[in-house]
Design a protein around this motif. Structure first.
Motif, PDB file in Angstrom:
ATOM      1  N   TRP A 188      -0.289  -3.113  -3.591  1.00 17.73           N
ATOM      2  CA  TRP A 188      -1.520  -3.520  -2.687  1.00 17.73           C
ATOM      3  C   TRP A 188      -1.130  -3.665  -1.179  1.00 17.73           C
ATOM      4  CZ3 TRP A 188      -6.169  -2.569  -4.084  1.00 17.73           C
ATOM      5  CH2 TRP A 188      -6.476  -2.304  -5.316  1.00 17.73           C
ATOM      6  N   ALA A 192      -2.165  -1.743   1.871  1.00 17.93           N
ATOM      7  CA  ALA A 192      -2.721  -2.041   3.084  1.00 17.93           C
ATOM      8  C   ALA A 192      -1.979  -1.578   4.265  1.00 17.93           C
ATOM      9  CB  ALA A 192      -2.751  -3.645   3.067  1.00 17.93           C
ATOM     10  N   VAL A 254      -9.001  -3.996  -1.363  1.00 20.57           N
ATOM     11  CA  VAL A 254      -7.836  -4.898  -0.770  1.00 20.57           C
ATOM     12  C   VAL A 254      -8.338  -6.020  -0.725  1.00 20.57           C
ATOM     13  CG1 VAL A 254      -6.278  -5.195   0.800  1.00 20.57           C
ATOM     14  CG2 VAL A 254      -6.918  -2.750   0.364  1.00 20.57           C
TER      15      VAL A 254
END
Length: 403
Positions: A188, A192, A254
């Motif tokens: 993750w 991002a 996210v």
């Protein structure tokens, strides 16, 4: 006077198909050993998409999956996947990984970095041909995004498969969860980075700043209220974080992961959390699978998509096994451990599909690349139990061995 079918009725017909078809295939075909219900649902979503059902029976496809029906299904799918990613974030136990940080960091790093490197190589080769990179994707975003998709481990599906293999609560199962948890955070984080929008950097900095301050208040509030109230507050928190991340130019998934990862799993009864995860998978995630299938595309031609999927599968599998075997040598594991752990960590399914959905939403990849990644994820997950179960039968002593 003939009855004109309404959008509501078409939506309900679609829901019947979503729940009935994969269940019948799974139950009557007895596919559970190599294809759990969740995998059958993903495959069914692909078959019901425009590339298969839409190509064979275009009239029926266009009749049922109208624009309004698809829009309604997408709304359910968005909430389903937000809940799923949020739960995955809550269930991460980074404390255990910290206790065994040398072993966990070496294994997780190699298990993530090696297949990512191999996947980046395949992605770079794909760039030599038109039709794979999305209209808004930069070269580095495409290469890193596809490479990371090859490195993903599907933590929630891994839990289901280890339950099936009866090793989840055993020492080796807990070790594998530690490795997968660290990789989940890294995945993750990379996503991002890939999604950083330099034209909206002010919004993203503002989101991170507000989110950080809100976390302090949120965590203090959660420990002061009873558990029954925590569920309601947590759902509000989930929606707010997802909105903030999407508004800033990242992605609502996210935000959903961030909303979960800053929460402590011991705030909630474990059985209730397990039940919630089970019910999300049972009740609304099948809609996400169909929604995913409706986004598949074969613009490059079926052969090209399958070739790309095979190359990605070989890259992720070879990279994952090579990385874990190297970790086993460094850490002096017993013979056979690296093979079992490597095959389990190469499980893809949901998290990779969610990851690929984000890349498609942001137009970093095309529907053809998305379809190749989806096929790779399905094949990866279907290989897991048939490859691991015989190994465990021959090596039962592994199960009782700790870190």
């Amino acid at each position: 006077m003939p009855h004109a079918i309404t959008t509501t009725e078409l939506f309900l017909i679609a829901m019947v198909i979503i729940f009935a078809v994969p269940y019948l295939i799974w139950r009557l075909g007895r596919t559970d050993y190599f294809a759990p219900l969740v995998v059958v649902q993903i495959i069914t979503g692909i078959l019901l998409g425009p590339g298969v059902l839409g190509a064979i029976f275009p009239e029926y496809y266009q009749f049922i999956f109208t624009k309004d029906v698809i829009q309604s299904l997408n709304g359910v799918a968005w909430w389903a996947v937000m809940l799923f990613v949020w739960i995955a974030g809550i269930e991460l136990d980074l404390g255990e990984a910290w206790k065994h940080r040398r072993e966990s960091s070496i294994t997780a790093g190699l298990a993530l970095g090696t297949p990512m490197l191999f996947g980046c190589g395949v992605a770079a080769a794909m760039l030599a041909f038109d039709g794979w990179i999305g209209p808004k994707g930069l070269t580095w975003q495409f290469v890193v995004g596809v490479g990371m998709a090859c490195a993903v481990t599907a933590l929630p599906i891994l839990i289901l498969l280890m339950e099936k293999l009866e090793i989840l609560r055993q020492p080796i199962g807990q070790r594998i969860l530690r490795y997968a948890s660290l990789d989940d955070v890294a995945i993750w984080g990379v996503l991002a980075l890939v999604l950083m929008d330099w034209q909206r950097i002010g919004r993203q900095v503002a989101f991170i700043a507000v989110f950080s301050l809100a976390c302090v208040v949120f965590r203090k509030l959660m420990v002061r209220i009873p558990e029954r109230d925590r569920w309601y507050v947590a759902l509000f928190w989930l929606a707010a974080c997802a909105f903030g991340a999407d508004w800033s130019g990242l992605h609502f998934m996210v935000g959903a992961f961030l909303a979960g990862v800053v929460m402590d799993h011991h705030w909630f009864d474990r059985d209730k959390m397990d039940t919630l995860r089970h019910n999300v998978l049972l009740v609304i995630m099948p809609v996400f699978f169909l929604s995913t299938g409706l986004r598949t595309g074969w613009d490059m031609g079926g052969a090209a998509v399958f070739v790309a999927a095979a190359a990605l599968l070989l890259a992720q599998l070879g990279g994952k096994l090579a990385g874990v075997h190297l970790a086993g040598r460094i850490l002096k594991w017993q013979p056979g451990e690296a093979s079992v752990i490597g095959w389990l960590l190469q499980t893809k399914a949901l998290i990779m599909i969610i990851f690929a959905n984000v890349l498609l939403d942001k137009q970093i990849i095309t529907s053809a690349t998305f379809t190749a990644l989806l096929l790779m994820a399905v094949a990866s997950t279907m290989l897991t139990v048939p490859m691991v179960a015989p190994k465990l039968q021959r090596m039962r002593e592994l199960i009782s061995r700790g870190a």
